[in-house]
Enzyme design. Sequence first.
Site, PDB file in Angstrom:
ATOM      1  CG  MET A  81      -1.954  -1.105   1.222  1.00 55.39           C
ATOM      2  SD  MET A  81      -3.036  -1.060   2.685  1.00 55.39           S
ATOM      3  CE  MET A  81      -4.028   0.400   2.325  1.00 55.39           C
ATOM      4  CG  HIS A  82       0.207   3.389   2.414  1.00 58.33           C
ATOM      5  ND1 HIS A  82      -1.116   3.779   2.479  1.00 58.33           N
ATOM      6  CD2 HIS A  82       0.393   2.513   3.444  1.00 58.33           C
ATOM      7  CE1 HIS A  82      -1.698   3.179   3.509  1.00 58.33           C
ATOM      8  NE2 HIS A  82      -0.815   2.405   4.102  1.00 58.33           N
ATOM      9  CG  ASP A 240      -0.483  -5.146   1.619  1.00 59.30           C
ATOM     10  OD1 ASP A 240      -1.342  -4.356   2.070  1.00 59.30           O
ATOM     11  OD2 ASP A 240       0.732  -5.023   1.868  1.00 59.30           O
TER      12      ASP A 240
END
EC number: 2.7.1.17
Length: 499
Positions: A81-82, A240
């Site tokens: 992520m991110h 995820d």
Amino acid sequence: MEHVIGVDLGTSAVKVLLVDRNGNVKGEWTETYPLYQPHSGYSEQNPEDWVEKTIVALRKLLEVSHVSPDSVAGLSFSGQMHGLVLLDKERNVLRNAILWNDTRTTEECREIEEKVGKETLLSIAKNRALEGFTLPKLLWVKKHEPHLYQRAYTFLLPKDYVRFRLTGHIAMEYSDAAGTLLLDVENKTWSQLICDILDIDVQLCPPLVESTAYVGTLLPEIAEETGLPANVKVFAGGADNACGAVGAGILSEGRMMCSIGTSGVVLAYEQTGKKDFAGKVHYFNHAKPDAYYIMGVTLAAGYSFDWWKRTFMEDVPFADIVQRAYESPIGANGLLFAPYLVGERTPYADADIRASFIGIDSSQTKWDFARAVMEGITFSLNESVEMIKASGKTVESVVSIGGGAKSREWLQLQADIFAIPVEKLKNEQGPGLGAAMIAAYGCGWFDSLEQCSDMFKQVELVVEPQKEAVVRYQELFAIYREIYPQTKEITRKLKAFRS
């Protein structure tokens, strides 16, 4: 028999799974790629490495599984992520991706909270401004690399970029978009208000799609390089943790997942996006359409156990440590461990706090210390469990995955500390299986993700909490919760002495 593929783009490697209609894994392959840390606190990767290694992994997967490429009906993604991937108007990458574990953006986080306001941010994005999220990274590039920011046309997250390179289709799905701090989580739109306050052109934000959305087929050159047919259906996929939740069957109320990896995660299904957790837990859109999940994070879960083993018991196998530690009584003969080796996320969000052993006595053995470490990790995770329970949720069972599910003893610890039955899966494949399930559902094999989960998820063992142990742990947990408020100032003062 037809097959689907789940692509899990992790921080250190991409793992691909080939799964048949019954949920059996018929093949898997992993390819690693480098991490770049040019300065302290920086963590970057080259997006081209992800693409190259994903193509290699898909090709190798077909070789080792010995199935006909024509049997592959669909493909989907899970991803870290991110991470910020900036593209110019020609859709070329402008710089290395800035990853989720990059910590250079503390100033930008304070800027977001000051300008947007903490309450406004929580009402829209449902999460606090933390260094891991995407928006602070975007602001950092705007401030420190304005020549690149001015050329930016859009941004993507890691797995969305790989999917774009495989299909030519640009989009971001909701479960990953929720981790940017730019999404209105409840209304599932980019927040014009946050963009306006921070002087970000909302047009930078890519089109939004559901995790289960069909986004096209493979580009001809990608089909040729991988050996897959060009008509393989590609579905958007998910973050995820969202895909991990799908793979563990966290698709309805009453379901919770506990994952003990390097970090630890407690994740629970949430049907509505309207609740207020005051930023104490992460609150994201699920990969299941029109659903959400709440999540607490222990930064040093398995990492704490690994540190203990590496530092004090390097030559002792994991299983032996756990077995001998479990022979120590509840409470490790009066010893507590707070697993704050690298700070803590939930519920404290404190980068300065550090770990403690409390109650050291000359009669204690190394096995008592090992048990205290296991109990401390699980207590930290229980902080999140307790907050989720306090929100009014009834949790019927917990699916345990990762290192904490590798031994019967640690499963029992979780059941006793959480006071909830704990399930161990027969074939744990984590987010990659969740991605494969999204593809299976997208291909029409099942009428719902829940129906797919009923077929794919297989429970090997259910560990029930022991009543006497539950009572003892409730007493001990109350003492554990006193550690943070009574040590935070001490460890903050000790920061000046860290090398």
